[in-house]
Structure formats: C-alpha cells, structure tokens
Design a protein around this motif. Sequence first.
Motif, PDB file in Angstrom:
ATOM      1  N   ASP A  64      -5.335  41.462 -10.109  1.00 13.99           N
ATOM      2  CA  ASP A  64      -6.499  42.009  -9.403  1.00 13.99           C
ATOM      3  C   ASP A  64      -6.100  42.972  -8.283  1.00 13.99           C
ATOM      4  OD1 ASP A  64      -5.540  40.368  -7.403  1.00 13.99           O
ATOM      5  OD2 ASP A  64      -7.314  39.096  -7.302  1.00 13.99           O
ATOM      6  N   GLY A  65      -4.813  43.305  -8.219  1.00 16.18           N
ATOM      7  CA  GLY A  65      -4.346  44.223  -7.188  1.00 16.18           C
ATOM      8  C   GLY A  65      -4.071  43.528  -5.873  1.00 16.18           C
ATOM      9  N   GLY A  66      -4.178  42.196  -5.867  1.00 17.18           N
ATOM     10  CA  GLY A  66      -3.947  41.424  -4.647  1.00 17.18           C
ATOM     11  C   GLY A  66      -2.483  41.350  -4.292  1.00 17.18           C
ATOM     12  N   GLU A  67      -2.104  40.233  -3.793  1.00 16.62           N
ATOM     13  CA  GLU A  67      -0.776  40.008  -3.235  1.00 16.62           C
ATOM     14  C   GLU A  67       0.350  40.362  -4.195  1.00 16.62           C
ATOM     15  OE1 GLU A  67       1.433  36.029  -1.776  1.00 16.62           O
ATOM     16  OE2 GLU A  67      -0.589  36.370  -1.040  1.00 16.62           O
ATOM     17  N   GLU A  98       2.959  30.692  -7.899  1.00 16.00           N
ATOM     18  CA  GLU A  98       1.512  30.511  -7.889  1.00 16.00           C
ATOM     19  C   GLU A  98       0.848  31.833  -7.539  1.00 16.00           C
ATOM     20  OE1 GLU A  98       0.366  28.693  -3.636  1.00 16.00           O
ATOM     21  OE2 GLU A  98       1.470  27.303  -4.906  1.00 16.00           O
ATOM     22  N   LEU A  99      -0.370  31.998  -8.063  1.00 16.83           N
ATOM     23  CA  LEU A  99      -1.162  33.203  -7.821  1.00 16.83           C
ATOM     24  C   LEU A  99      -2.576  32.805  -7.440  1.00 16.83           C
ATOM     25  CD1 LEU A  99      -0.382  35.376 -10.997  1.00 16.83           C
ATOM     26  CD2 LEU A  99       0.711  35.544  -8.777  1.00 16.83           C
ATOM     27  N   ARG A 100      -3.183  33.591  -6.573  1.00 12.64           N
ATOM     28  CA  ARG A 100      -4.619  33.397  -6.301  1.00 12.64           C
ATOM     29  C   ARG A 100      -5.441  33.942  -7.456  1.00 12.64           C
ATOM     30  NH1 ARG A 100      -4.391  36.508  -0.930  1.00 12.64           N
ATOM     31  NH2 ARG A 100      -4.475  37.931  -2.633  1.00 12.64           N
ATOM     32  N   ALA A 101      -4.979  35.059  -8.051  1.00  8.17           N
ATOM     33  CA  ALA A 101      -5.683  35.681  -9.170  1.00  8.17           C
ATOM     34  C   ALA A 101      -5.471  34.858 -10.439  1.00  8.17           C
ATOM     35  CB  ALA A 101      -5.173  37.105  -9.377  1.00  8.17           C
ATOM     36  N   ASP A 102      -6.289  35.133 -11.460  1.00 11.05           N
ATOM     37  CA  ASP A 102      -6.173  34.431 -12.740  1.00 11.05           C
ATOM     38  C   ASP A 102      -5.074  34.993 -13.618  1.00 11.05           C
ATOM     39  OD1 ASP A 102      -8.194  32.674 -12.097  1.00 11.05           O
ATOM     40  OD2 ASP A 102      -9.749  33.818 -13.136  1.00 11.05           O
TER      41      ASP A 102
END
Length: 139
Positions: A64-67, A98-102
């Motif tokens: 998602d372009g996050g971290e 681990e990731l916050r995104a799926d």
Amino acid sequence: QDLLAAHAAASQSETHGVRVTAAASYLGTNKSGANIFAYRLRILNTRPDTVRLRSRHWVIREADGGEEVVVPRGSPGVVGQTPTLGHGAEFEYASGTELRADAGEVRGAFEFVSMELGETFEAEVPPFKLVAPPPSQRD
C-alpha cells in the motif's frame, strides 16, 4: 519432491553461481493487528569454489506504499551464522516479518567471499511476495 521450490509463491534466482530460492507463508495477525509472515530461504553453491556468506541486505516494502523496512548493506550473516558452502552444498534458514498492510514484497542480496579466490560478490535474493488471505479467510 522439493517442497520449497514447488511452493506457489516461491521465487528463485542464480547470480555468480549461487542459487537462492525464497518462499513466504502467512501465519496470522498479532495483538496489534499486524500481519505476520514466515519466510524460508535456501542458498545453493553451484560454483566450483567454496564460498562464505558474509552479510545481507533487505528491503521489505508494504504494497500500500506504507512502511519500508531496510536491513542495511553489510548487516552480518543470516540468523547469526556465516555459513561456508563448498560446491553443491546448501544452507537453508527461516525467518519472519510483520506488515500492517495485507501484502508486500521482500528483496535483497547476500554478500559472499570466495575462499579460494578472495573475491567478494553479491547473490540476488529474488523478490518474493508476502500476501495475507482475505479477512474472511483468516483465523
């Protein structure tokens, strides 16, 4: 049968005579809701000389372009080891993230040194996907 290579999400590359196979699996979520992934890497030396893994470099990107998590170039060994591999020898290890995104992707490289030639070189870790199942299919 080689289960790692047969894994649906497995990636493989060969650079300078070192073959790297990588695959990831979804494990669930932690208490904060982050998605937990395990990954397994196999390193095979197809070169005629003996090589030693000295360091690694990782980039883990969320879809998602996050971290973005970066393990800097030159970070020593893997799982606390610097394996030495003769011709035809392999080393396999597991780790996780681990990731916050799926979804996300891991890519990077291992730095090796030839024990006979003294030269250093990098072997690509082929990009491999981290993908969580749809929320309705999670535990």
